[in-house]
Scaffold this active site. Structure first.
Site, PDB file in Angstrom:
ATOM      1  N   ARG A  19       0.808  -1.219   0.000  1.00 44.46           N
ATOM      2  CA  ARG A  19       0.000   0.000   0.000  1.00 44.46           C
ATOM      3  C   ARG A  19       0.846   1.277   0.000  1.00 44.46           C
ATOM      4  O   ARG A  19       0.322   2.363  -0.192  1.00 44.46           O
ATOM      5  CB  ARG A  19      -0.953  -0.027   1.214  1.00 44.46           C
ATOM      6  CG  ARG A  19      -2.042  -1.081   1.075  1.00 44.46           C
ATOM      7  CD  ARG A  19      -2.726  -1.397   2.398  1.00 44.46           C
ATOM      8  NE  ARG A  19      -1.943  -2.329   3.221  1.00 44.46           N
ATOM      9  CZ  ARG A  19      -2.361  -2.829   4.390  1.00 44.46           C
ATOM     10  NH1 ARG A  19      -3.543  -2.488   4.875  1.00 44.46           N
ATOM     11  NH2 ARG A  19      -1.604  -3.670   5.071  1.00 44.46           N
ATOM     12  N   GLY A  82       2.343 -14.300   5.582  1.00 45.91           N
ATOM     13  CA  GLY A  82       1.503 -13.731   6.641  1.00 45.91           C
ATOM     14  C   GLY A  82       2.254 -13.572   7.954  1.00 45.91           C
ATOM     15  O   GLY A  82       3.356 -14.104   8.139  1.00 45.91           O
ATOM     16  N   THR A  83       1.614 -12.840   8.865  1.00 42.23           N
ATOM     17  CA  THR A  83       2.282 -12.504  10.126  1.00 42.23           C
ATOM     18  C   THR A  83       2.541 -13.745  10.997  1.00 42.23           C
ATOM     19  O   THR A  83       3.543 -13.809  11.715  1.00 42.23           O
ATOM     20  CB  THR A  83       1.450 -11.482  10.928  1.00 42.23           C
ATOM     21  OG1 THR A  83       0.092 -11.927  10.984  1.00 42.23           O
ATOM     22  CG2 THR A  83       1.486 -10.107  10.283  1.00 42.23           C
ATOM     23  N   TYR A 367      35.113  32.249  -0.123  1.00 42.27           N
ATOM     24  CA  TYR A 367      35.300  30.814   0.067  1.00 42.27           C
ATOM     25  C   TYR A 367      36.574  30.577   0.878  1.00 42.27           C
ATOM     26  O   TYR A 367      37.663  30.977   0.461  1.00 42.27           O
ATOM     27  CB  TYR A 367      35.414  30.081  -1.282  1.00 42.27           C
ATOM     28  CG  TYR A 367      35.766  28.623  -1.075  1.00 42.27           C
ATOM     29  CD1 TYR A 367      34.917  27.786  -0.349  1.00 42.27           C
ATOM     30  CD2 TYR A 367      36.969  28.090  -1.551  1.00 42.27           C
ATOM     31  CE1 TYR A 367      35.243  26.458  -0.111  1.00 42.27           C
ATOM     32  CE2 TYR A 367      37.300  26.766  -1.322  1.00 42.27           C
ATOM     33  CZ  TYR A 367      36.427  25.954  -0.597  1.00 42.27           C
ATOM     34  OH  TYR A 367      36.751  24.647  -0.348  1.00 42.27           O
ATOM     35  N   ASN A 378      40.584  40.029   9.238  1.00 39.46           N
ATOM     36  CA  ASN A 378      39.461  40.532   8.463  1.00 39.46           C
ATOM     37  C   ASN A 378      39.627  40.082   7.022  1.00 39.46           C
ATOM     38  O   ASN A 378      40.631  40.396   6.389  1.00 39.46           O
ATOM     39  CB  ASN A 378      39.411  42.062   8.552  1.00 39.46           C
ATOM     40  CG  ASN A 378      38.070  42.575   8.054  1.00 39.46           C
ATOM     41  OD1 ASN A 378      37.582  42.133   7.011  1.00 39.46           O
ATOM     42  ND2 ASN A 378      37.474  43.487   8.787  1.00 39.46           N
ATOM     43  N   SER A 406      39.654  43.108  -0.471  1.00 39.66           N
ATOM     44  CA  SER A 406      38.597  42.465  -1.256  1.00 39.66           C
ATOM     45  C   SER A 406      39.133  41.839  -2.532  1.00 39.66           C
ATOM     46  O   SER A 406      40.139  42.279  -3.078  1.00 39.66           O
ATOM     47  CB  SER A 406      37.539  43.508  -1.635  1.00 39.66           C
ATOM     48  OG  SER A 406      36.941  43.998  -0.464  1.00 39.66           O
ATOM     49  N   ARG A 441      48.623  43.504  -7.792  1.00 46.43           N
ATOM     50  CA  ARG A 441      47.873  43.931  -8.970  1.00 46.43           C
ATOM     51  C   ARG A 441      48.735  44.867  -9.811  1.00 46.43           C
ATOM     52  O   ARG A 441      49.671  45.497  -9.308  1.00 46.43           O
ATOM     53  CB  ARG A 441      46.574  44.612  -8.563  1.00 46.43           C
ATOM     54  CG  ARG A 441      46.776  45.810  -7.660  1.00 46.43           C
ATOM     55  CD  ARG A 441      45.468  46.498  -7.322  1.00 46.43           C
ATOM     56  NE  ARG A 441      45.743  47.657  -6.494  1.00 46.43           N
ATOM     57  CZ  ARG A 441      45.342  47.791  -5.240  1.00 46.43           C
ATOM     58  NH1 ARG A 441      44.670  46.815  -4.642  1.00 46.43           N
ATOM     59  NH2 ARG A 441      45.622  48.889  -4.575  1.00 46.43           N
TER      60      ARG A 441
HETATM   61  C1  UD1 Z   1      -1.788  -6.489  11.069  1.00 47.08           C
HETATM   62  C2  UD1 Z   1      -2.732  -7.397  11.860  1.00 47.08           C
HETATM   63  C3  UD1 Z   1      -3.969  -6.590  12.241  1.00 47.08           C
HETATM   64  C4  UD1 Z   1      -3.542  -5.381  13.043  1.00 47.08           C
HETATM   65  C5  UD1 Z   1      -2.504  -4.540  12.311  1.00 47.08           C
HETATM   66  C6  UD1 Z   1      -1.927  -3.517  13.257  1.00 47.08           C
HETATM   67  C7  UD1 Z   1      -2.531  -9.708  11.119  1.00 47.08           C
HETATM   68  C8  UD1 Z   1      -3.096 -10.779  10.277  1.00 47.08           C
HETATM   69  N1  UD1 Z   1      -3.118  -8.519  11.057  1.00 47.08           N
HETATM   70  O1  UD1 Z   1      -2.474  -6.107   9.868  1.00 47.08           O
HETATM   71  O2  UD1 Z   1      -4.854  -7.390  13.011  1.00 47.08           O
HETATM   72  O3  UD1 Z   1      -4.693  -4.594  13.351  1.00 47.08           O
HETATM   73  O4  UD1 Z   1      -1.421  -5.362  11.853  1.00 47.08           O
HETATM   74  O5  UD1 Z   1      -1.090  -2.594  12.596  1.00 47.08           O
HETATM   75  O6  UD1 Z   1      -1.586  -9.948  11.820  1.00 47.08           O
HETATM   76  N2  UD1 Z   1       4.874  -8.989   7.911  1.00 47.08           N
HETATM   77  C9  UD1 Z   1       5.847  -9.962   7.799  1.00 47.08           C
HETATM   78  N3  UD1 Z   1       5.578 -11.063   7.029  1.00 47.08           N
HETATM   79  C10 UD1 Z   1       4.406 -11.266   6.403  1.00 47.08           C
HETATM   80  C11 UD1 Z   1       3.412 -10.258   6.519  1.00 47.08           C
HETATM   81  C12 UD1 Z   1       3.672  -9.129   7.291  1.00 47.08           C
HETATM   82  O7  UD1 Z   1       6.916  -9.839   8.359  1.00 47.08           O
HETATM   83  O8  UD1 Z   1       4.257 -12.304   5.741  1.00 47.08           O
HETATM   84  C13 UD1 Z   1       5.187  -7.774   8.692  1.00 47.08           C
HETATM   85  C14 UD1 Z   1       5.142  -6.508   7.861  1.00 47.08           C
HETATM   86  O9  UD1 Z   1       6.419  -6.205   7.350  1.00 47.08           O
HETATM   87  C15 UD1 Z   1       4.659  -5.454   8.855  1.00 47.08           C
HETATM   88  C16 UD1 Z   1       3.884  -6.254   9.869  1.00 47.08           C
HETATM   89  O10 UD1 Z   1       4.213  -7.614   9.703  1.00 47.08           O
HETATM   90  O11 UD1 Z   1       5.756  -4.824   9.490  1.00 47.08           O
HETATM   91  C17 UD1 Z   1       2.364  -6.066   9.700  1.00 47.08           C
HETATM   92  O12 UD1 Z   1       2.000  -6.465   8.386  1.00 47.08           O
HETATM   93  P1  UD1 Z   1       0.842  -5.763   7.578  1.00 47.08           P
HETATM   94  O13 UD1 Z   1       0.698  -6.459   6.277  1.00 47.08           O
HETATM   95  O14 UD1 Z   1       1.033  -4.298   7.565  1.00 47.08           O
HETATM   96  O15 UD1 Z   1      -0.420  -6.134   8.484  1.00 47.08           O
HETATM   97  P2  UD1 Z   1      -1.779  -5.352   8.625  1.00 47.08           P
HETATM   98  O16 UD1 Z   1      -2.621  -5.623   7.431  1.00 47.08           O
HETATM   99  O17 UD1 Z   1      -1.522  -3.942   8.968  1.00 47.08           O
HETATM  100 CA    CA Z   2       0.305  -2.666   9.074  1.00 47.76          CA
END
Ligand code: UD1
Ligand code: CA
Length: 457
Positions: A19, A82-83, A367, A378, A406, A441
């Site tokens: 995003r 994913g996280t 400079y 000066n 100067s 000069r």
């Molecule tokens: C996440 C949470 C959401 C929370 C929000 C808070 C989940 C599924 N969602 O959503 O509930 O409200 O944060 O800000 O956890 N990252 C990884 N590996 C991955 C995906 C993400 O390391 O595979 C890292 C990203 O770099 C980032 C952080 O995790 O620093 C959060 O990821 P992001 O995709 O921004 O999650 P949100 O959609 O904001």
């Molecule tokens: Ca986030």
């Protein structure tokens, strides 16, 4: 803050940050001049944990290069599923026992004090930091049962209409009993709209395992705001600067307008410092008592002693300025400019790698590079130290009490001895002796009977 020898901190920073619409990984976008991730690392370090583990993935080498330090362990997550999948990658590195705190690399304003209650909660408990937001859009919502106990977290994408009306959000910051993590993570599934492994799914698992889940709301919502878009980043930058300006005011600094100062680093001020609008401070800047900075100056890694005035539109980098100097307007001090007390550097004067002695003046269009200038010198308008022969740099030495007329060029290496006077318009290539007038000069002459040319028709 006391040390937490049984604590792991895992920072998730592998995502791309789609995003942001950027080539740069999101966690490397800067807030107050430093990567988002560096701010999160500050909070982690302040807890003095046993281990700090950063999960990187997207452009991992860039993330590594930006924040690598002896106290940080990096683990790679690729692909990024994913996280929950991210934290899974960190499991082999976790110090056993104790607790594991998870922070997000895109939540930069979080403070260690806010994290302490999570870390200090009961050993066998999952603590999560929540917040009540007026606009919860895009965050995971915290679903509680009739008795207000946390049940689960649903992501925006997966939420029902009723759930979208919940204003309590998941900040993404959790603290788990380390011993339970590996087992729970093995059970994660990706049956959701994003087809990702969500860390948030550990909550119902904990509840099922009869491990209490404590959700505590953080009232300072800026601390837990995640940055997903450039608009959010810009807003957080303003919030950060607002907090910093408030701090400066509280410590006795006068700001002409607290909304018009930018500090991207560390600014230390003595008593009764006055800062006018539009100034930018980068790196480490120290301003002594009574220093005044006029509008629209940029200072990076600068040290200024008490009583000095920096006039408008000056650009000062890696310079040190003594007491009661006057610099600007429109002055440029480059790396290695060292001014003693009571020096005056005026408009369109550039100083680089030079020491200027007490009471000396260069007021206009000059400079001074690779030079040592003595006391009470000066330097007239339009003077140039010719320090570069096209290949090498050479030094110019100007001793105490010299007067340079100067439009003089001092062709280095060259020395002007104590008390010497250089007549205007000189090109000095040899040592100028003490206490004498040196001229180079041509003598002025006039041509009698000379006529101006007339235009040919
Ligand atoms: C996440 C949470 C959401 C929370 C929000 C808070 C989940 C599924 N969602 O959503 O509930 O409200 O944060 O800000 O956890 N990252 C990884 N590996 C991955 C995906 C993400 O390391 O595979 C890292 C990203 O770099 C980032 C952080 O995790 O620093 C959060 O990821 P992001 O995709 O921004 O999650 P949100 O959609 O904001
Ligand atoms: Ca986030």
């Amino acid at each position: 803050m006391k040390s937490n020898a049984n604590l792991n901190v895992v920072i998730l920073a592998a995502g791309r940050g789609t995003r942001m619409q950027s080539d740069l990984p999101k966690v490397l976008h800067t807030l107050a001049g430093r990567p988002l991730l560096a701010h999160v690392l500050d909070a982690a370090r302040a807890l003095s944990p046993a281990k700090i583990i950063v999960v990187n993935g997207h452009k991992a080498e860039l993330v590594h290069a930006a924040v690598a330090a002896p106290d940080v362990i990096f683990v790679n997550q690729s692909p990024q599923l994913g996280t929950g999948h991210a934290i899974q990658q960190a499991v082999p590195e976790l110090a056993p026992g104790g607790k594991t705190l998870v922070l997000l690399g895109d939540v930069p304003l979080i403070q260690a004090q806010t994290l302490m209650p999570l870390v200090e909660g009961a050993a066998n408990c999952v603590s999560m930091l929540t917040a009540i937001l007026e606009d919860p859009h895009n965050y995971g919502r915290v679903v509680r049962d009739a008795r207000k106990k946390v049940k689960c977290i649903v992501e925006q994408k997966d939420a029902t209409r009723a759930q979208l009306n919940i204003h309590e959000i998941n900040t993404g910051i959790f603290c788990y009993p380390t011993a339970r993590l590996a087992g729970w993570l093995k059970q994660l599934k990706n049956n959701n709209k994003a087809a990702e492994y969500y860390i948030t799914d550990l909550v119902p698992m904990a509840i099922k395992a009869r491990v209490p889940v404590e959700g505590t709301a953080c009232s300072d919502t800026a601390q837990v705001e995640g940055i997903n878009t450039r608009r959010q980043l810009a807003r957080m930058e303003r919030e950060y600067q607002r907090r910093l300006a408030a701090n400066l005011l509280n410590t006795g600094v006068t700001l002409a307008d607290p909304a018009r100062i930018d500090v991207r680093g560390e600014l230390r001020c003595g008593q009764d410092v006055v800062i006018d609008v539009g100034c930018v401070f980068e790196g480490r800047v120290t301003l002594g008592d009574g220093v005044r900075i006029a509008p629209y100056c940029v200072l990076r890694d600068v040290d200024i002693a008490s009583g000095t005035l920096v006039e408008a539109f000056s650009h000062l980098v890696q310079a040190s300025i003594g007491a009661n100097c006057r610099v600007g307007p429109f002055s440029r001090l480059r790396p290695g400019a060292q001014l003693s007390a009571d020096v005056h550097i005026g408009n369109f004067v550039e100083v680089k790698a030079s020491d200027i002695g007490a009471g000396s003046k260069a007021s206009h269009l000059t400079y001074i590079g690779d030079s040592s200038v003595g006391r009470n010198v000066n330097i007239g308008a339009g003077t140039i130290t010719c320090n570069y022969d096209g290949v090498n740099k050479h030094r110019t030495i100007i001793e105490d009490d010299v007067f340079i007329g100067s439009d003089t060029q001092l062709v280095a290496p060259v020395t002007v001895r104590r008390g010497a006077t250089i007549g205007a318009g000189a090109t000095i290539t040899k040592e100028a002796p003490a206490d004498q007038l040196t001229l180079s000069r041509a003598k002025q002459m006039s041509v009698p009977g000379w006529q101006r040319p007339v235009k040919k028709t």
